[in-house]
Enzyme design. Structure first.
Site, PDB file in Angstrom:
ATOM      1  N   GLN A 172      11.689   6.285  -0.235  1.00  0.00           N
ATOM      2  CA  GLN A 172      10.772   7.092   0.574  1.00  0.00           C
ATOM      3  C   GLN A 172      11.155   8.569   0.499  1.00  0.00           C
ATOM      4  OE1 GLN A 172       7.979   5.964   2.222  1.00  0.00           O
ATOM      5  NE2 GLN A 172       7.561   8.116   2.642  1.00  0.00           N
ATOM      6  N   LYS A 210       3.946   0.572   5.434  1.00  0.00           N
ATOM      7  CA  LYS A 210       4.061  -0.129   4.152  1.00  0.00           C
ATOM      8  C   LYS A 210       4.555  -1.564   4.373  1.00  0.00           C
ATOM      9  CE  LYS A 210       4.687   4.213   1.684  1.00  0.00           C
ATOM     10  NZ  LYS A 210       5.593   5.212   1.095  1.00  0.00           N
ATOM     11  N   ASP A 224       6.227   3.396  -7.255  1.00  0.00           N
ATOM     12  CA  ASP A 224       5.673   4.701  -6.846  1.00  0.00           C
ATOM     13  C   ASP A 224       5.198   5.489  -8.072  1.00  0.00           C
ATOM     14  OD1 ASP A 224       5.224   5.463  -4.258  1.00  0.00           O
ATOM     15  OD2 ASP A 224       7.289   6.105  -3.859  1.00  0.00           O
TER      16      ASP A 224
END
Ligand code: NAD
Length: 296
Positions: free
Chosen positions: A100, A54, A123
Site C-alpha cells: 500500500q 480491499k 498493482d
C-alpha cells in the site's frame, strides 16, 4: 444540462458478481482460493481505510486475503526482505502481493516495488509490467487506470478518435491511463494529452477534451469554465476537506456542483473511480492465480 452520473459502485458490483462465479469455479478446479497479501506500512488513516476496503471486497468475492502490518520505522532493506519472504512462502503462497502506497519518506519506494515478483504484481507497478503495458501487451494494468477505462467502456462512452485529456502524470495513474487510452482497440484509440504541474494554460487543453480525467489531488482544480459542453468528466482525485466547514468530507479534483451543469457525464467522489480501483485489484488477483496455475 445536468450530467449523467458515472456510478462506480454499481459497475463495481457487477464486476464482483462475475468475479465471484469465476473464483468459485477456479477454486473447485485447483482446490484453493486465489490469495492476496497486502503489506501496510505505518498507521496512516487513509491507507488503513483503503486496505480495509480491499480486504472487505476480497472477502465478498471469495478471495483469501491477508494484511501484514509493518511499523512505519522499518527501513527499506527490511521491507524488501519481508516482501521476498512472502514471495518464498511455500504453503500459503500469495498469488498477488500489494504494497500500500504511500510509504514513509525515508523508504526507497521504487526499491520496494521492484522487490514484488512481476508475476504477482497485482498493482502493476513493477517495471516489467509497466514495460509490457507500454508495448501494448499488458499483463497487470495499474488498478485505477484500468478502472477508469472500464468505466468508459461499460458506460458506452466511445474513446476511438476522441480527444482525451488527462491531468496528472504519476506512474501509478496518469501515465498508465494515457497508455491505455492511446492504445489499440476497445477503450483505446483516443488522441491523448497528458497535462501536469508544469503545463501552461491548463484550460486551453481541458476545453478540447471529449473525455477529461483529473488525477491530481487538488480540490476544486476543475471548474465549469474549463469543461467542454457534453464532455465525460472523470474525477480520480481524493481529497479530505478539514477545517471549520469541511468536517473531513471527501471530495475529488472537480468542482462537482458547477461541472455537472456542463458535462454530459461525471463521476462522483466518493462512489466513482474508487470502487472500480478495488474491483480491478480483485480481477488482477484472479488473473495472477490463473497465470501461476497455468505455469505449474
Ligand atoms: P501524484 O501526487 O503522484 O501525482 C499528481 C500529479 O498531478 C502530478 O503528475 C503533478 O504533475 C500533477 N499536478 C499537480 N498539481 C497540478 C496542477 N496545478 N495542474 C496540473 N497538474 C498538476 O498523485 P497520484 O497518486 O497520481 O494521485 C492523484 C490523485 O488521485 C490523488 O488525489 C489521489 O488520492 C487520487 N487517487 C485516487 C485513486 C482512486 O482509486 N480513486 C487511486 C489513486 C490515486
Amino acid at each position: 444540462m445536468t450530467a449523467q452520473i458515472l456510478d462506480g459502485k454499481m459497475i463495481a458490483r457487477r464486476i464482483e458478481e462475475t468475479l465471484c462465479a469465476e473464483i468459485t469455479a477456479f477454486a473447485e478446479i485447483v482446490k484453493r482460493r486465489p490469495r492476496l497479501v497486502v503489506v501496510l506500512v505505518g498507521e496512516l488513516a487513509a491507507s488503513a481505510s483503503y486496505v480495509k476496503s480491499k480486504g472487505d471486497a476480497a472477502a465478498r468475492v471469495g478471495l483469501d486475503a491477508e494484511v501484514i502490518n509493518v511499523p512505519a520505522t522499518i527501513q527499506t532493506a527490511a521491507l524488501v526482505a519481508i516482501i521476498e519472504s512472502i514471495a518464498r512462502e511455500e504453503n500459503a503462497a500469495a498469488d498477488g502481493i500489494l504494497v500500500q502506497l504511500p510509504l514513509p519518506n525515508h523508504i526507497d519506494t521504487l526499491a520496494v516495488l521492484d522487490a514484488v515478483p512481476p508475476d504477482r504484481d497485482v498493482d502493476g507497478f513493477h517495471p516489467e509490467n509497466a514495460g509490457l503495458l507500454s508495448q501494448g501487451r499488458p499483463r497487470f494494468v495499474p488498478c485505477t487506470a484500468a478502472g477508469v477505462q472500464h468505466m468508459l467502456v461499460e458506460t458506452g462512452i466511445g474513446t476511438a478518435g476522441k480527444q482525451a485529456v488527462i491531468i496528472g502524470r504519476s506512474d501509478t495513474v496518469g501515465k498508465p491511463l494515457a497508455l491505455l487510452l492511446a492504445g489499440h482497440g476497445v477503450g483505446g484509440d483516443a488522441t491523448v494529452t497528458l497535462c501536469h504541474s508544469r503545463s501552461t494554460n491548463l484550460s486551453f487543453h481541458t476545453l478540447q477534451a471529449d473525455i477529461l480525467i483529473a488525477a491530481v489531488g487538488r480540490p476544486g482544480l476543475i471548474t465549469a469554465g474549463m469543461v467542454k459542453r457534453g464532455a465525460a468528466v472523470i474525477d480520480v482525485g481524493i481529497n479530505r476537506i478539514t477545517g471549520p466547514n469541511g468536517n473531513g468530507k471527501l471530495v475529488g479534483d472537480v468542482d462537482f456542483d458547477s461541472v455537472c451543469q456542463i458535462a454530459g457525464w461525471i463521476s462522483p467522489v466518493p462512489g466513482g473511480v474508487g470502487p472500480l480501483t478495488v474491483a480491478m485489484l480483485l480481477s488482477n488477483t484472479l488473473r495472477a492465480a490463473k497465470l501461476r496455475n497455468s505455469n505449474g
